[in-house]
Design an enzyme around this catalytic site. Structure first.
Site, PDB file in Angstrom:
ATOM      1  N   HIS A 157       0.857  -1.188   0.000  1.00 32.87           N
ATOM      2  CA  HIS A 157       0.000   0.000   0.000  1.00 32.87           C
ATOM      3  C   HIS A 157       0.889   1.232   0.000  1.00 32.87           C
ATOM      4  O   HIS A 157       2.100   1.149   0.212  1.00 32.87           O
ATOM      5  CB  HIS A 157      -0.949  -0.014   1.198  1.00 32.87           C
ATOM      6  CG  HIS A 157      -0.275   0.114   2.528  1.00 32.87           C
ATOM      7  ND1 HIS A 157       0.511  -0.878   3.072  1.00 32.87           N
ATOM      8  CD2 HIS A 157      -0.252   1.131   3.426  1.00 32.87           C
ATOM      9  CE1 HIS A 157       0.967  -0.491   4.251  1.00 32.87           C
ATOM     10  NE2 HIS A 157       0.519   0.732   4.480  1.00 32.87           N
ATOM     11  N   HIS A 184       1.346   3.966   2.004  1.00 36.03           N
ATOM     12  CA  HIS A 184       1.768   4.775   3.142  1.00 36.03           C
ATOM     13  C   HIS A 184       3.295   4.867   3.070  1.00 36.03           C
ATOM     14  O   HIS A 184       3.964   3.916   2.648  1.00 36.03           O
ATOM     15  CB  HIS A 184       1.320   4.159   4.467  1.00 36.03           C
ATOM     16  CG  HIS A 184      -0.101   4.512   4.818  1.00 36.03           C
ATOM     17  ND1 HIS A 184      -0.896   3.718   5.624  1.00 36.03           N
ATOM     18  CD2 HIS A 184      -0.873   5.585   4.485  1.00 36.03           C
ATOM     19  CE1 HIS A 184      -2.089   4.284   5.768  1.00 36.03           C
ATOM     20  NE2 HIS A 184      -2.089   5.413   5.087  1.00 36.03           N
ATOM     21  N   ASP A 210       5.936   4.683   4.933  1.00 37.48           N
ATOM     22  CA  ASP A 210       6.901   3.738   5.498  1.00 37.48           C
ATOM     23  C   ASP A 210       6.997   2.452   4.692  1.00 37.48           C
ATOM     24  O   ASP A 210       7.859   1.614   4.953  1.00 37.48           O
ATOM     25  CB  ASP A 210       6.571   3.430   6.973  1.00 37.48           C
ATOM     26  CG  ASP A 210       5.135   3.000   7.201  1.00 37.48           C
ATOM     27  OD1 ASP A 210       4.249   3.462   6.466  1.00 37.48           O
ATOM     28  OD2 ASP A 210       4.888   2.217   8.143  1.00 37.48           O
ATOM     29  N   HIS A 211       6.128   2.307   3.685  1.00 37.68           N
ATOM     30  CA  HIS A 211       6.147   1.111   2.845  1.00 37.68           C
ATOM     31  C   HIS A 211       6.561   1.392   1.405  1.00 37.68           C
ATOM     32  O   HIS A 211       6.658   0.450   0.608  1.00 37.68           O
ATOM     33  CB  HIS A 211       4.770   0.445   2.848  1.00 37.68           C
ATOM     34  CG  HIS A 211       4.366  -0.062   4.190  1.00 37.68           C
ATOM     35  ND1 HIS A 211       4.471  -1.385   4.564  1.00 37.68           N
ATOM     36  CD2 HIS A 211       3.884   0.593   5.284  1.00 37.68           C
ATOM     37  CE1 HIS A 211       4.060  -1.531   5.817  1.00 37.68           C
ATOM     38  NE2 HIS A 211       3.696  -0.345   6.265  1.00 37.68           N
ATOM     39  N   ASP A 255       0.242  -4.027   6.737  1.00 37.53           N
ATOM     40  CA  ASP A 255      -0.728  -3.270   7.517  1.00 37.53           C
ATOM     41  C   ASP A 255      -2.181  -3.702   7.268  1.00 37.53           C
ATOM     42  O   ASP A 255      -2.719  -3.542   6.176  1.00 37.53           O
ATOM     43  CB  ASP A 255      -0.587  -1.789   7.209  1.00 37.53           C
ATOM     44  CG  ASP A 255       0.790  -1.258   7.598  1.00 37.53           C
ATOM     45  OD1 ASP A 255       1.695  -2.077   7.816  1.00 37.53           O
ATOM     46  OD2 ASP A 255       0.946  -0.027   7.680  1.00 37.53           O
TER      47      ASP A 255
END
Length: 307
Positions: A63, A65, A67-68, A209
């Site tokens: 996804h 976000h 941090d990914h 997540d």
């Protein structure tokens, strides 16, 4: 070195710490290198882990976000700088395609490599040209669209040396038997099934997540190596639910019920400098091989099951 192993490049969730970089995981699978969720700083972590851009054959983003995915820009540019000779497939939720394009072209650079975007509209099988495994996407439950990934090797057969020897089979005859399925030997027709046994294909899943949902169980089912986020401890289950995450206990319970062999917990919140509580929560449910991921750890895919 194992031909099949997970190289952990980062284990932090939203905020990195002095000891945990943002996410990043490279799965070595025979001649393939699947890079999952390259967060900020992944290119530098690769250098420390001895991972080169040329080893990457596929990139999978769960996804969008930060941090990914914020490391995607640097990794893509490094792939081009190093003139990676093979195409690199990049999987990501189609709803985040605008973010992928922004990251891909975040700055000016000279494109020399072939990048093949594979936006995912719906869960199910993914195109994986040249792969000796199936790759599937499974929908998860997070505030933004998120998919987990499952890699499945086809079942096969393993030759049993004792059975071959009993029939006097060796050398070219064995090769013919494998190729043709049956040959004349020892005065009769010998089939491949007679001298072999079932070899279950290995399975890997990557679950980031998400709240607890059916997709988590679907991904985890029967895996040899299962990588799962455990952002919170069980004591903070309310926060996990609010923010769309799992606790260590929830992840471990899924692994136990799904029959996972090796469980890797990762994606830890910065609120936990010590992971002792995560371990205790997980051990209430899962008594198999359990790894609390640390940056630069290497986790081998466990040896095959004997049937």
């Amino acid at each position: 070195m194992s031909q099949r192993e997970l190289v952990v490049l980062g284990t932090a969730s939203q905020v990195p710490t002095r000891h945990r970089n943002h996410n990043g995981y490279l799965l070595r699978w025979d001649g393939e290198g699947l890079l999952f969720d390259p967060g900020e700083g992944t290119q530098r972590q690769m250098l420390h882990a001895g991972v080169t851009a040329t080893q990457i054959t596929r990139i999978a983003v769960t996804h969008f976000h930060g941090d990914h995915c914020l490391g995607l820009a640097g990794v893509i540019q490094r792939i081009n700088l190093d003139r990676v000779p093979h195409p690199v497939d990049v999987y990501f939720p189609a709803s985040g395609e605008v973010y992928f394009e922004r990251l891909r072209y975040a700055t000016a650079y000279h494109e020399t490599a072939v990048l093949r975007p594979r936006p995912i509209d719906d869960p199910g099988p993914l195109p994986a040209p040249g792969a000796r495994f199936a790759l599937d996407a499974v929908r998860l439950d997070h505030p933004v669209e998120s998919f987990g990934y499952r890699l499945s090797e086809p079942d096969g057969r393993r030759l049993v040396p004792e059975r071959l020897a009993a029939l006097g089979l060796s050398g070219p005859a064995v090769g013919r038997l494998q190729h043709e399925g049956a040959i004349e030997a020892a005065g009769r027709r010998v089939t491949l099934d007679e001298v072999s046994e079932a070899r279950p294909g290995q399975k890997f899943a990557f679950v980031m997540d998400t709240r607890l949902c059916e997709g988590v169980y679907e991904l985890a089912e029967g895996t040899d190596l299962l990588v799962v986020e455990a952002t919170f401890t069980d004591a903070d289950a309310r926060l996990a639910e609010e923010h769309g995450h799992l606790t260590a206990g929830q992840a471990a319970k899924v692994a136990a019920e799904a029959g996972a062999r090796t469980l890797v917990l990762t994606h830890f919140s910065q609120r936990y400098p010590d992971l002792g509580r995560h371990l205790a929560d997980a051990r209430k449910h899962f008594d198999g091989e359990l790894v609390l991921a640390a940056d630069f750890a290497r986790v081998p895919v466990p040896a095959r099951h004997r049937p």
